[in-house]
Design a protein around this motif. Structure first.
Motif, PDB file in Angstrom:
ATOM      1  N   SER A   1      14.114 -53.646  14.522  1.00  0.00           N
ATOM      2  CA  SER A   1      13.366 -52.879  13.516  1.00  0.00           C
ATOM      3  C   SER A   1      12.661 -51.665  14.130  1.00  0.00           C
ATOM      4  CB  SER A   1      12.342 -53.777  12.809  1.00  0.00           C
ATOM      5  OG  SER A   1      11.447 -54.327  13.745  1.00  0.00           O
TER       6      SER A   1
ATOM      7  N   ASP B   1      14.239 -46.937  10.336  1.00  0.00           N
ATOM      8  CA  ASP B   1      13.240 -46.536   9.360  1.00  0.00           C
ATOM      9  C   ASP B   1      12.765 -47.781   8.605  1.00  0.00           C
ATOM     10  OD1 ASP B   1      11.935 -45.554   7.134  1.00  0.00           O
ATOM     11  OD2 ASP B   1      13.312 -43.865   6.864  1.00  0.00           O
ATOM     12  N   PRO B   2      11.488 -48.046   8.482  1.00  0.00           N
ATOM     13  CA  PRO B   2      10.333 -47.226   8.871  1.00  0.00           C
ATOM     14  C   PRO B   2       9.736 -47.561  10.256  1.00  0.00           C
ATOM     15  CG  PRO B   2       9.610 -48.962   7.414  1.00  0.00           C
ATOM     16  CD  PRO B   2      11.060 -49.196   7.661  1.00  0.00           C
ATOM     17  N   PHE B   3      10.560 -47.951  11.207  1.00  0.00           N
ATOM     18  CA  PHE B   3      10.129 -48.066  12.615  1.00  0.00           C
ATOM     19  C   PHE B   3       8.927 -48.995  12.812  1.00  0.00           C
ATOM     20  CE2 PHE B   3      11.410 -43.595  11.664  1.00  0.00           C
ATOM     21  CZ  PHE B   3      12.709 -43.723  12.094  1.00  0.00           C
ATOM     22  N   VAL B   4       9.179 -50.270  12.618  1.00  0.00           N
ATOM     23  CA  VAL B   4       8.102 -51.255  12.669  1.00  0.00           C
ATOM     24  C   VAL B   4       8.425 -52.276  13.762  1.00  0.00           C
ATOM     25  CG1 VAL B   4       7.061 -53.140  11.347  1.00  0.00           C
ATOM     26  CG2 VAL B   4       7.487 -50.941  10.244  1.00  0.00           C
ATOM     27  N   THR B   5       7.423 -52.695  14.506  1.00  0.00           N
ATOM     28  CA  THR B   5       7.636 -53.735  15.514  1.00  0.00           C
ATOM     29  C   THR B   5       7.467 -55.117  14.878  1.00  0.00           C
ATOM     30  OG1 THR B   5       5.306 -53.914  16.095  1.00  0.00           O
ATOM     31  CG2 THR B   5       6.596 -52.286  17.314  1.00  0.00           C
ATOM     32  N   THR B   6       7.905 -56.145  15.598  1.00  0.00           N
ATOM     33  CA  THR B   6       7.593 -57.506  15.160  1.00  0.00           C
ATOM     34  C   THR B   6       6.109 -57.764  15.346  1.00  0.00           C
ATOM     35  OG1 THR B   6       9.768 -58.445  15.553  1.00  0.00           O
ATOM     36  CG2 THR B   6       7.913 -59.953  15.720  1.00  0.00           C
TER      37      THR B   6
ATOM     38  N   GLU C   1       2.848 -40.581  12.346  1.00  0.00           N
ATOM     39  CA  GLU C   1       4.304 -40.692  12.379  1.00  0.00           C
ATOM     40  C   GLU C   1       4.877 -39.292  12.167  1.00  0.00           C
ATOM     41  OE1 GLU C   1       6.614 -43.330  12.851  1.00  0.00           O
ATOM     42  OE2 GLU C   1       7.967 -41.600  12.795  1.00  0.00           O
TER      43      GLU C   1
ATOM     44  N   SER D   1       7.909 -38.137  12.130  1.00  0.00           N
ATOM     45  CA  SER D   1       9.085 -37.948  11.279  1.00  0.00           C
ATOM     46  C   SER D   1       8.695 -37.893   9.804  1.00  0.00           C
ATOM     47  CB  SER D   1      10.116 -39.046  11.532  1.00  0.00           C
ATOM     48  OG  SER D   1       9.560 -40.297  11.238  1.00  0.00           O
ATOM     49  N   ALA D   2       7.458 -38.276   9.513  1.00  0.00           N
ATOM     50  CA  ALA D   2       7.004 -38.225   8.121  1.00  0.00           C
ATOM     51  C   ALA D   2       6.104 -37.002   7.911  1.00  0.00           C
ATOM     52  CB  ALA D   2       6.233 -39.497   7.781  1.00  0.00           C
TER      53      ALA D   2
ATOM     54  N   ASP E   1       6.739 -49.075   4.898  1.00  0.00           N
ATOM     55  CA  ASP E   1       7.333 -47.751   4.727  1.00  0.00           C
ATOM     56  C   ASP E   1       6.616 -46.803   5.680  1.00  0.00           C
ATOM     57  OD1 ASP E   1       4.879 -47.082   3.530  1.00  0.00           O
ATOM     58  OD2 ASP E   1       5.637 -47.603   1.546  1.00  0.00           O
ATOM     59  N   MET E   2       6.981 -45.537   5.598  1.00  0.00           N
ATOM     60  CA  MET E   2       6.430 -44.582   6.557  1.00  0.00           C
ATOM     61  C   MET E   2       4.919 -44.461   6.419  1.00  0.00           C
ATOM     62  SD  MET E   2       8.736 -43.740   8.516  1.00  0.00           S
ATOM     63  CE  MET E   2       9.557 -42.317   9.161  1.00  0.00           C
TER      64      MET E   2
ATOM     65  N   GLN F   1       3.158 -48.605   8.474  1.00  0.00           N
ATOM     66  CA  GLN F   1       4.038 -49.096   9.531  1.00  0.00           C
ATOM     67  C   GLN F   1       3.437 -50.303  10.254  1.00  0.00           C
ATOM     68  OE1 GLN F   1       4.315 -45.196  11.418  1.00  0.00           O
ATOM     69  NE2 GLN F   1       6.529 -45.277  11.159  1.00  0.00           N
ATOM     70  N   THR F   2       2.546 -50.994   9.570  1.00  0.00           N
ATOM     71  CA  THR F   2       1.961 -52.209  10.136  1.00  0.00           C
ATOM     72  C   THR F   2       3.071 -53.125  10.671  1.00  0.00           C
ATOM     73  OG1 THR F   2       0.297 -52.024   8.428  1.00  0.00           O
ATOM     74  CG2 THR F   2       0.407 -54.132   9.583  1.00  0.00           C
ATOM     75  N   ASP F   3       2.873 -53.692  11.836  1.00  0.00           N
ATOM     76  CA  ASP F   3       3.879 -54.583  12.414  1.00  0.00           C
ATOM     77  C   ASP F   3       4.018 -55.857  11.579  1.00  0.00           C
ATOM     78  OD1 ASP F   3       1.174 -54.939  14.052  1.00  0.00           O
ATOM     79  OD2 ASP F   3       2.224 -56.849  14.192  1.00  0.00           O
ATOM     80  N   ASP F   4       5.174 -56.502  11.706  1.00  0.00           N
ATOM     81  CA  ASP F   4       5.499 -57.663  10.863  1.00  0.00           C
ATOM     82  C   ASP F   4       4.413 -58.734  10.910  1.00  0.00           C
ATOM     83  OD1 ASP F   4       7.863 -56.318  10.576  1.00  0.00           O
ATOM     84  OD2 ASP F   4       9.055 -57.732  11.771  1.00  0.00           O
ATOM     85  N   TRP F   5       3.979 -59.030  12.109  1.00  0.00           N
ATOM     86  CA  TRP F   5       3.038 -60.140  12.287  1.00  0.00           C
ATOM     87  C   TRP F   5       1.686 -59.802  11.644  1.00  0.00           C
ATOM     88  CZ3 TRP F   5       1.954 -64.832  12.406  1.00  0.00           C
ATOM     89  CH2 TRP F   5       0.864 -65.384  13.075  1.00  0.00           C
TER      90      TRP F   5
ATOM     91  N   ARG G   1      13.115 -59.775   6.692  1.00  0.00           N
ATOM     92  CA  ARG G   1      14.048 -58.732   6.244  1.00  0.00           C
ATOM     93  C   ARG G   1      15.220 -59.294   5.466  1.00  0.00           C
ATOM     94  NH1 ARG G   1      11.356 -57.070  10.320  1.00  0.00           N
ATOM     95  NH2 ARG G   1      10.506 -54.950  10.333  1.00  0.00           N
TER      96      ARG G   1
END
Lengths: 598, 598
Positions: free
Chosen positions: A258, A262-267, A557, A559-560, B78-79, B82-86, B117
């Motif tokens: 991820s 897009d939208p470039f998010v970490t776990t 960000e 790119s936005a 979304d852009m 971009q908060t991470d999943d956790w 996802r």
């Protein structure tokens, strides 16, 4: 010998015979005296001997260090006191040291009875008093040692770079870095940059393989450091780790896919504490491995570590922190606020994506001068120590990042290229020619090179480098605009990353990579990520600070952000569309105009 | 048909034709009507169908159960976010359910991104809200399921007996025990009792082997239960475990050697929570396995579980709780105080250490009657269901504990043995003879037995049984003396352990194993350890209660207590040196004296 520029030299300097080495052309025999200066350590990725690492505080292990050693003497059990071993140990920790609520994992409990009984109820407890993600958590018994052990307590600070993994072996009782080690990240064979590794990780067991590869590299570094310090791996009880978000994901076996989508998010930006045994790291299996917190997919733990490692958080001065590698990551702010962004500079400054680019190792051209009359280049090569010892020159085999910056600047200042990066064929130099892939400039003829081929920079390379520097400069611009300050208001520019250590500020300003500020505002700090990991390893206050820094940091960000594209386009010239933003460069260019040409 | 005793039968009962089956000798043809009664389930160690297990409280999973399911719908990133999943998951847990400070281990985080996802940011979170050893600890994300999952949440309660391992598979949403399973502990092949296993554990990798063996047994039980309930192993998210201290040590891989050595100390009475994956238990790898707390080396988690399982803690009545197996463990007290001890009864009542002793399985003589005229025995055998189905009797192959108690009592009451356990050769019965190993009584002739050999009880066996019962009774005596109460003041006797389920109270009193109290004070509760594990699994209040019970329980070390030896010596007679302590037995003996002998 002719001074091409006297800028920044006082009349006094000139009278004393000083010259700017990079702006001076040697025209005949000359005796040159170089004032004593620090030796430049050029081989980034090879090991370094333990240069003294200084801490920005006076280390007091009891106050700062969560890892503690406690010598214990338990009452032996008898029929009148059949308290179980674990409760007995907890009891003495409470009565002797006022440490209550001790916890332990199963592997530690499994050894408890034997250690206590073999040493007549005396022992040394290795305790983690609090932990990264649980500031008020219970202390944890990490190990129970025989009573005669426990004179040492080791830790490791680690920076997992995409290219290089660097390690400090640290004495947690004195705070001293006893040895350093660095090695290429073993993942390189599966991709040079983070994007190719993310893609590799998504295939079959690519993730598992990449995790193993970096763990192998780390274990190799540990082994090397342990050998030098004459310690055993099981004596290392803590590790703090910095790295970009992709490196941290791969290190922990977290799928990184991820990050590039897009939208470039970490776990997870701030991973929980894990145990060495969970990752296969060869230190004490119960040692905690703390990954420092990151901010976003492209502003990772290397940057938040850099922010504390560079100590920009400690200052009220408006600071620009910069870490240029494959990406340019930058942070603007002070002790009260931080704003960050990352721009895809591409790997050009790491020597990749450039025809004769290479990493900064033996044989790399690291500095170039171009004669303003003959347009002949001269250069300095990172020497092979064995050849150097015999008094022989090291033939070049390519150009590293600092060499490329230097070359680009020299070509621009001497007029070999114009502000659009176009080669000036009118100069009539044999070095400027039409190559296989279009216009190019020959830096070294094949007769002088390691591989016998000409070393050149092509128009394509130049465009790549200009795009890279434009991305970085656009990043600065957008950050500053984002908070409504002008770049000229920046009081200090802290440059982290091993790359930053070797670039020439003046030349980097001349191509428009760095903002045109007085040189004394620039500080090259080396591996700030590793320094940040070291601070977090040693001091729970810095550990707290990096957490807070990561949390308070605003991430922009790009790119936005439309303003980024505009700023990028404006920066696609040397040094910039708007020359007024680079007054010192304008001055040099003006000086060149009035210099006699022949 | 002749009533040998009418004790405990009213005149009304007698008029209605009632007879005490165990005290009545059939002398010719007779039609006997047996009032409907519960079927006795005799095969202790084989599986039982899921008899309804009732809980002493109305189960409300939200209130009682630390394991919870939370349906989640996250905002997709979304852009602009971009908060991470956790952090995103933690955020929705806080905003939707007010659950903050969620933690997760690495294996759970590794699956996070994919699950979110693949299901459009909807999911079901499996959360452990608090845990055994950290009541106020942070909630832990144990698993993240697709949104359509999460209709079930399973747990397992386990009792690891030295002989038998028993398991309840439990629906954590309803509190219902959906199936039970039991099997011999696979460690049996390495020793029948705890002492031989402790010795085995100290040899080479004996500990590792014993740990594997019991884990294999548990995994087999789980597989069986899962097959019946049609669930998958990964749907079991919690396990609560009771067992004696040695069994818990071996289960966790903790060296048990100090348990059998003076001063008899465990490594840990209350082990920390461990994960299923650490032990190799085939349930969800992140499921927590909670071992209930024990009190001492020989008053383990089986007893503290028994204390809550029997609910003696809930009552202000003076209660004697008793679990007889290899050891006799007993607890005296009420809701305010508890005192416990363990006496090495030896395995005689489990059929071991007795020439023709055996476990209570098919072919075991479980009840014996001896004619007071002919001294001929008759007996009941645990039937082989296949033979039973064809109307055929099952030939005996030995005697189990309840059969031995019954036999000893019958021999004593009929005068075959005296109060010292000596066989009375004057009676002239062919069943009383001089055997190879001294005096013996023949219970079944070889012509009737499975193996063709006579089934006998020898004087040595009798002495073993008398010592065993004396140890248990001395335990009661010392406990009562220890707190200054008389055994006659005990308001209820709760008998746990599978052994207790099948013994005949009257006969157990007659040999002096149980105190002479009115029958209605005795309650046989079956596997109280398993019941206690179930309560701890389902309800954090009981989890707390068992912790408190284990902590408040005083442990009386009998081997350090002279009064025990005195009490033991006094109890080495049938029923006791002091017959006045057994008035009902005195009455039966007196009755026998006045009965016509021929």
């Amino acid at each position: 010998m002719r001074r091409r520029s006297t800028l920044r030299l006082t009349a006094e300097d000139l009278a004393a015979g000083y010259a700017l080495a990079c702006q001076t052309v040697v025209e005949g025999d000359a005796v040159i005296t170089i004032p004593p200066q620090e030796k430049i350590e050029r081989r980034l990725v090879t090991d370094k001997t333990a240069a003294k690492v200084t801490l920005p505080f006076t280390y007091d292990p009891v106050q700062h260090q969560p890892m503690r050693l406690f010598p214990l003497q338990l009452d032996s059990p008898d029929m009148a006191d059949q308290t179980d071993d674990w409760s007995r140990l907890k009891r003495v920790m409470t009565t002797t040291y006022d440490v209550s609520d001790l916890t332990a994992n199963l592997p530690t409990l499994r050894r408890l009875g034997t250690v206590l009984r073999e040493h007549n109820w005396a022992a040394t407890a290795v305790v983690e008093m609090d932990s990264w993600d649980r500031h008020n958590g219970s202390p944890r018994l990490v190990d129970l040692l025989p009573p005669d052990r426990g004179e040492h307590l080791w830790g490791a600070a680690l920076d997992i770079g995409t290219t290089t993994v660097s390690l400090y072996l640290v004495d947690l009782l004195t705070g001293e870095v006893v040895t350093k080690a660095a090695e290429y990240n073993g993942q390189i064979k599966r991709g040079e940059d983070v994007i190719s590794r993310i893609i590799y990780a998504s295939k079959n067991d690519g993730l598992g393989e990449l995790q193993s590869l970096v763990v192998d590299t780390i274990n190799e570094l540990l082994e090397r450091a342990e050998r030098r310090a004459k310690i055993s791996s099981s004596e290392i009880y803590k590790m703090a780790v910095a790295g970009n978000s992709t490196m941290i994901h791969l290190f922990l076996g977290l799928p990184p896919s991820s990050i590039r989508l897009d939208p470039f998010v970490t776990t997870v930006n701030h991973p929980p504490q894990v145990l060495a045994s969970e990752l296969g790291i060869n230190i004490h299996p119960e040692a905690s491995v703390d990954c420092l917190p990151g901010v976003a997919s492209y502003v990772g733990a290397d940057i938040s570590a850099g922010v504390i490692g560079s100590r920009m958080c400690d200052s009220s001065a408006l600071t620009l922190f910069l870490d240029v590698g494959t990406n340019g990551e930058m942070v603007l702010g002070d002790c009260d606020w931080l704003i960050s962004c990352a721009c895809s500079a591409g790997p050009a400054f790491e020597g990749a994506g450039v025809q004769d680019g290479m990493r900064a190792t033996v044989g790399a051209i690291e500095e170039v001068w171009v004669s303003s009359e003959t347009y002949e280049p001269s250069y300095r090569v990172i020497a092979n120590p064995r050849l150097e010892a015999k008094g022989l020159p090291t033939p070049p085999c390519g150009m590293c990042g600092s060499g490329l910056i230097s070359l680009l600047s020299e070509m621009f200042i001497t007029g070999v290229i114009d502000k659009g990066g176009h080669l000036n064929f009118d100069l009539g130099s044999p070095h400027i020619r039409q190559g296989e892939h279009g216009p190019e400039y020959v830096v070294a003829w094949g007769s002088q090179t390691e591989h016998g081929r000409d070393i050149v920079i092509t128009k394509v390379d130049i465009d790549n480098l200009v795009r890279a520097k434009a991305a970085v400069f656009a990043g600065f611009t957008v950050l500053a605009q984002g908070v409504g300050v002008d770049l000229s208001m920046v009081e200090q520019v802290l440059v982290g990353g091993s790359f930053g250590q070797y670039i020439n500020i003046e030349k980097a300003v001349q191509i428009g990579l760095l903002p045109d500020l007085p040189w004394e505002k620039f500080h090259f700090l080396g591996n700030t990520a590793l320094q940040g990991a070291l601070l977090a390893l040693l001091n729970r206050e810095y550990r707290q600070q990096v957490s807070e820094a990561a949390q308070m940091m605003t991430y922009l960000e790009l790119s936005a952000d439309n303003t980024f594209y505009d700023a990028f386009t404006s920066a696609l010239f040397l040094p910039h569309t708007d020359l007024s933003r680079f007054p010192s460069v304008a001055e040099v260019l003006a000086e060149r105009e009035v210099q006699p040409v022949g």
